[in-house]
Design a protein around this motif. Structure first.
Motif, PDB file in Angstrom:
ATOM      1  N   GLU A   9       0.736  -1.269  -0.036  1.00 13.64           N
ATOM      2  CA  GLU A   9      -0.163  -0.133   0.014  1.00 13.64           C
ATOM      3  C   GLU A   9       0.810   1.144  -0.136  1.00 13.64           C
ATOM      4  O   GLU A   9       0.547   2.125  -0.920  1.00 13.64           O
ATOM      5  CB  GLU A   9      -0.894  -0.067   1.027  1.00 13.64           C
ATOM      6  N   SER A  10       2.057   1.257   0.758  1.00  9.43           N
ATOM      7  CA  SER A  10       2.824   2.368   0.746  1.00  9.43           C
ATOM      8  C   SER A  10       3.473   2.674  -0.424  1.00  9.43           C
ATOM      9  O   SER A  10       3.569   3.770  -0.763  1.00  9.43           O
ATOM     10  CB  SER A  10       3.708   2.230   1.991  1.00  9.43           C
ATOM     11  N   ASP A  11       3.721   1.728  -1.107  1.00 12.26           N
ATOM     12  CA  ASP A  11       4.499   1.730  -2.402  1.00 12.26           C
ATOM     13  C   ASP A  11       3.735   2.198  -3.453  1.00 12.26           C
ATOM     14  O   ASP A  11       3.869   3.053  -4.399  1.00 12.26           O
ATOM     15  CB  ASP A  11       5.120   0.490  -2.772  1.00 12.26           C
ATOM     16  N   ILE A  12       2.302   1.774  -3.360  1.00 10.49           N
ATOM     17  CA  ILE A  12       1.341   2.220  -4.517  1.00 10.49           C
ATOM     18  C   ILE A  12       1.067   4.005  -4.188  1.00 10.49           C
ATOM     19  O   ILE A  12       1.117   4.617  -5.073  1.00 10.49           O
ATOM     20  CB  ILE A  12       0.097   1.374  -4.079  1.00 10.49           C
ATOM     21  N   ALA A  13       1.170   4.296  -3.060  1.00 12.31           N
ATOM     22  CA  ALA A  13       0.833   5.589  -2.597  1.00 12.31           C
ATOM     23  C   ALA A  13       1.952   6.472  -3.011  1.00 12.31           C
ATOM     24  O   ALA A  13       1.899   7.427  -3.665  1.00 12.31           O
ATOM     25  CB  ALA A  13       0.770   5.739  -0.956  1.00 12.31           C
ATOM     26  N   LEU A  14       3.237   5.994  -2.937  1.00 10.12           N
ATOM     27  CA  LEU A  14       4.495   6.731  -3.648  1.00 10.12           C
ATOM     28  C   LEU A  14       4.429   6.648  -5.179  1.00 10.12           C
ATOM     29  O   LEU A  14       4.763   7.567  -5.556  1.00 10.12           O
ATOM     30  CB  LEU A  14       5.709   5.945  -2.998  1.00 10.12           C
ATOM     31  N   MET A  15       3.806   5.862  -5.720  1.00  5.08           N
ATOM     32  CA  MET A  15       3.441   5.742  -7.171  1.00  5.08           C
ATOM     33  C   MET A  15       2.646   6.856  -7.563  1.00  5.08           C
ATOM     34  O   MET A  15       2.530   7.217  -9.030  1.00  5.08           O
ATOM     35  CB  MET A  15       3.174   4.550  -7.906  1.00  5.08           C
ATOM     36  N   LEU A  64       3.703  16.676   2.789  1.00  5.58           N
ATOM     37  CA  LEU A  64       4.731  16.681   1.760  1.00  5.58           C
ATOM     38  C   LEU A  64       5.605  15.621   1.573  1.00  5.58           C
ATOM     39  O   LEU A  64       5.753  14.773   2.464  1.00  5.58           O
ATOM     40  CB  LEU A  64       5.791  18.197   2.025  1.00  5.58           C
ATOM     41  N   PRO A  65       5.866  15.472  -0.009  1.00  7.66           N
ATOM     42  CA  PRO A  65       6.651  13.925  -0.113  1.00  7.66           C
ATOM     43  C   PRO A  65       8.075  13.755   0.845  1.00  7.66           C
ATOM     44  O   PRO A  65       8.723  14.860   0.795  1.00  7.66           O
ATOM     45  CB  PRO A  65       6.932  14.212  -1.381  1.00  7.66           C
TER      46      PRO A  65
END
Length: 280
Positions: free
Chosen positions: A109-115, A140-141
């Motif tokens: 889920e966290s990697d998908i959000a970063l995408m 902020l990123p």
């Protein structure tokens, strides 16, 4: 063969009319350049079951780049579960989720959000003890790193970005007010703002009109329409007046399946949709 002839042929082959126009873009059957150029999000043979109950069962379905799509349906139709599958919160039982040209089915889920998939849940997720501005700072990123928050100040560019968003969502005058002091509607706008700060390509917005006053509902609809100029949005909603104000393509889910698609006016004249909603 014309598009209408193709759809008619696919319906004869047992493909639901509501899904026929997606059939030719299945990632398992066509090159990536074909489906990814048209759709930012595409799911294929997607299903999830809980204790034998199939909550979502979608053969194929997509969201086009730059689209604002509204998903409606009765309680238990699978709307929120669909977003859970797309965002990686819930792993599917079968099928695949494709986003921005990639298969993201097995990603965290966290990697998908970063995408670039941002999600706003029905209940606004904000930090009550922080000000409006501080909530956006945290969004902020890379700002979730506690060391960055302790020792690093925002850049002038980041400050300008946050202030631009605050102006856009009419929260600039509340920038130094703690989030707990905001009305429910303004907390919704703050939660949406926190998504925008993270610069997502696709926003999943769950029931943004829930609990709002009439004026806040109108302002929230206008805000989403403004955001749709720069983002792709999927909006889950129950409030038909709100959906009517958005005036965008509607997808109806029922019992985990795509029942119909079209304008809200077309859906209100669809006997199957009315039966699903009214039980008649």
């Amino acid at each position: 063969m014309s598009d209408s002839d193709l759809v008619e042929e696919q319906v004869k082959d047992g493909i639901p009319n509501s899904l026929a126009h997606y059939h030719s873009f299945r990632p398992s059957e066509v090159q990536e350049a074909i489906w990814a150029q048209k759709f930012i999000l595409f799911v294929e043979n997607l299903s999830v079951s809980f204790d034998g109950f199939k909550a979502v069962d979608i053969p194929f379905f997509g969201i086009e780049h730059g689209e604002l799509r509204v998903i409606i349906g009765p309680n238990g139709a699978g709307k929120t579960t669909f977003c859970d599958l797309v965002s990686g919160k819930t792993p599917p039982t079968t099928g695949s989720v494709f986003y921005d040209g990639r298969n993201i089915t097995k990603m965290d889920e966290s990697d998908i959000a970063l995408m670039g998939i941002g999600r706003k849940f029905q209940t606004p997720t904000v930090f009550d003890s922080l000000t409006t501005y501080e909530n956006l700072l945290l969004a902020l990123p890379g700002a979730q790193d506690w060391k960055n928050n302790l020792w690093t100040r925002e850049s002038a560019e980041e400050r300008a970005q946050i202030e631009s968003i605050l102006h856009k969502v009419n929260l600039m005058e509340y920038r130094d007010l703690e989030a707990k002091s905001l009305s429910h509607g303004k907390r919704q706008w703050l939660a949406i703002s926190a998504l925008i700060v993270s610069k997502p390509k696709l926003l999943l917005v769950d029931e943004p009109a829930a609990g709002l006053t009439d004026m806040e509902t109108e302002q929230t609809a206008d805000l989403l329409l403004e955001l749709a100029k720069e983002h792709t949005l999927v909006v889950i909603e129950h409030d038909m007046d709100f959906v009517r104000r958005l005036n965008q393509k509607v997808t109806v889910l029922n019992e985990g399946k795509v029942l119909a698609e079209g304008s809200l006016e077309e859906m209100e004249e669809n006997d199957e949709v009315m039966e699903a909603y009214l039980g008649r």
